[in-house]
Design a protein around this motif. Structure first.
Motif, short mmCIF file in Angstrom:
data_model
loop_
_atom_site.label_atom_id
_atom_site.label_comp_id
_atom_site.label_asym_id
_atom_site.label_seq_id
_atom_site.Cartn_x
_atom_site.Cartn_y
_atom_site.Cartn_z
N GLY A 12 0.78 -1.23 0.00
CA GLY A 12 0.00 0.00 0.00
C GLY A 12 0.81 1.28 0.00
N THR A 13 2.04 1.25 -0.49
CA THR A 13 2.82 2.50 -0.55
C THR A 13 2.19 3.49 -1.51
OG1 THR A 13 4.34 1.70 -2.27
CG2 THR A 13 4.98 1.35 0.04
N LEU A 18 -1.05 8.45 -2.16
CA LEU A 18 -2.24 9.18 -2.62
C LEU A 18 -2.98 9.81 -1.45
CD1 LEU A 18 -3.61 6.63 -5.26
CD2 LEU A 18 -2.55 8.85 -5.74
N ILE A 19 -3.12 9.07 -0.36
CA ILE A 19 -3.79 9.60 0.84
C ILE A 19 -3.07 10.85 1.33
CG2 ILE A 19 -4.30 9.13 3.27
CD1 ILE A 19 -4.69 6.13 2.38
N LEU A 43 -3.72 -1.92 5.25
CA LEU A 43 -4.72 -1.71 6.30
C LEU A 43 -4.13 -0.91 7.46
CD1 LEU A 43 -6.35 -5.26 6.23
CD2 LEU A 43 -7.45 -3.11 5.54
N GLN A 44 -2.87 -1.23 7.82
CA GLN A 44 -2.23 -0.45 8.89
C GLN A 44 -1.98 0.99 8.47
OE1 GLN A 44 -1.67 -3.67 8.17
NE2 GLN A 44 -0.24 -4.61 9.60
N ARG A 45 -1.61 1.13 7.20
CA ARG A 45 -1.36 2.51 6.70
C ARG A 45 -2.65 3.34 6.78
NH1 ARG A 45 3.65 2.46 3.97
NH2 ARG A 45 4.32 0.36 3.31
N HIS A 171 9.46 2.24 -7.99
CA HIS A 171 8.83 2.85 -6.81
C HIS A 171 9.04 4.37 -6.83
CE1 HIS A 171 7.29 3.11 -2.71
NE2 HIS A 171 8.34 3.85 -2.40
N VAL A 172 10.24 4.80 -7.18
CA VAL A 172 10.53 6.25 -7.24
C VAL A 172 9.62 6.92 -8.27
CG1 VAL A 172 12.27 7.96 -7.94
CG2 VAL A 172 12.91 6.06 -6.43
N LEU A 173 9.46 6.29 -9.42
CA LEU A 173 8.59 6.86 -10.47
C LEU A 173 7.13 6.92 -9.99
CD1 LEU A 173 9.87 5.10 -13.74
CD2 LEU A 173 10.44 7.39 -12.87
N GLU A 174 6.68 5.88 -9.32
CA GLU A 174 5.29 5.83 -8.85
C GLU A 174 5.03 6.93 -7.82
OE1 GLU A 174 4.94 1.75 -7.56
OE2 GLU A 174 4.24 1.15 -9.53
N MET A 175 5.97 7.06 -6.88
CA MET A 175 5.78 8.06 -5.82
C MET A 175 5.74 9.46 -6.40
SD MET A 175 5.36 6.31 -3.05
CE MET A 175 4.62 5.03 -4.09
N GLU A 176 6.57 9.67 -7.41
CA GLU A 176 6.65 11.03 -8.00
C GLU A 176 5.45 11.36 -8.87
OE1 GLU A 176 10.15 11.72 -10.38
OE2 GLU A 176 9.39 13.65 -11.13
N HIS A 177 4.99 10.40 -9.66
CA HIS A 177 4.05 10.73 -10.73
C HIS A 177 2.59 10.36 -10.46
CE1 HIS A 177 7.16 11.98 -13.56
NE2 HIS A 177 7.88 10.95 -13.16
#
Ligand SMILES: Nc1nc2c(c(=O)[nH]1)N[C@@H](CN(C=O)c1ccc(C(=O)N[C@@H](CCC(=O)O)C(=O)O)cc1)CN2
Ligand SMILES: NCC(=O)N[C@@H]1O[C@H](COP(=O)([O-])[O-])[C@@H](O)[C@H]1O
Length: 190
Positions: A12-13, A18-19, A43-45, A171-177
């Motif tokens: 769920g990163t 997004l949250i 779920l914990q996040r 992961h870096v691309l996902e977090m950024e974009h």
């Protein structure tokens, strides 16, 4: 206020990203996260951020349409699949046409389809000695990874990279974009 619902099956990163991205916005809210995995770390996040969650099983998803009923009650403007590992069924697709998007860790149409998720994608990219990989955000249709592409960006694979190195670059691309792509889908006219 645009209402976003997320489906996730694992860590769920992306859901958390997004949250956090929309947390203090007055025009978008991640109102609910649904998962098919009772042990999913997502779920914990969500607990930490006070986002409501629903855990469902295959029967709820496919047989008794409980998930569709939950979605109807939530009335989302957008459904985001972020590491969700089951195929969205026809009843949900029909109820939310052009309102479901997915993030995939490859440059589709390459390395998509059944069996192509998470590390299996990166392993295939490595096996085929690709020099580039990346992420794709696309609309969801009745097939895996076959809907209209909304966004793609790439990164390069170095000769010494292993599957984990590729996963980190993805992961870096996902977090950024991804959050900005979701925002662009919600507000196509800016
Ligand atoms: N109708 C659609 N549903 C989903 C899509 C889609 O494009 N259309 N995308 C997937 C996400 N995904 C790739 O981006 C994907 C996820 C999982 C699989 C897969 O092979 N899953 C296995 C089951 C794995 C498990 O239960 O642990 C399988 O179907 O056998 C392929 C692609 C989300 N839903
Ligand atoms: N085919 C679907 C697929 O492989 N999706 C991928 O699962 C990961 C979920 O990470 P997260 O749970 O930390 O967000 C992400 O890399 C996403 O692109």
């Amino acid at each position: 206020m645009k209402r976003v619902v997320i489906f996730a099956s694992g860590s769920g990163t992306n859901a958390e990203n997004l949250i956090k991205f929309f947390h203090n916005r007055d025009n978008v809210s991640v109102i609910h996260v649904l998962t098919n995995n009772p042990r999913a770390k997502v779920l914990q996040r969500c607990l930490r951020f006070g986002v409501n969650t629903t855990v469902f099983n295959k029967e709820d998803f496919i047989e008794n349409h409980k998930v569709l009923k939950v979605l109807k009650s939530l009335n989302p403007d957008l459904i985001v699949l972020a590491g969700f590992l089951w195929k969205i069924p026809e009843d949900i697709l029909k109820k939310f046409p052009n309102k479901i998007i997915n993030i995939h860790p490859s440059l589709l149409p390459k390395y998509g389809g059944k069996g192509m998720y998470g590390k299996y994608v990166h392993e295939a990219v490595l096996r085929n000695k690709e020099v580039r990989t990346g992420i794709t955000v696309h609309y969801v249709n009745e097939n895996y990874d076959d809907g209209a592409i909304i966004f793609q960006t790439h990164c390069y694979i170095d000769s010494l990279d292993n599957e984990e190195d590729i996963a980190k670059k993805i992961h870096v691309l996902e977090m950024e974009h991804f959050p900005k792509v979701v925002e662009s889908v919600l507000f196509p006219n800016g």
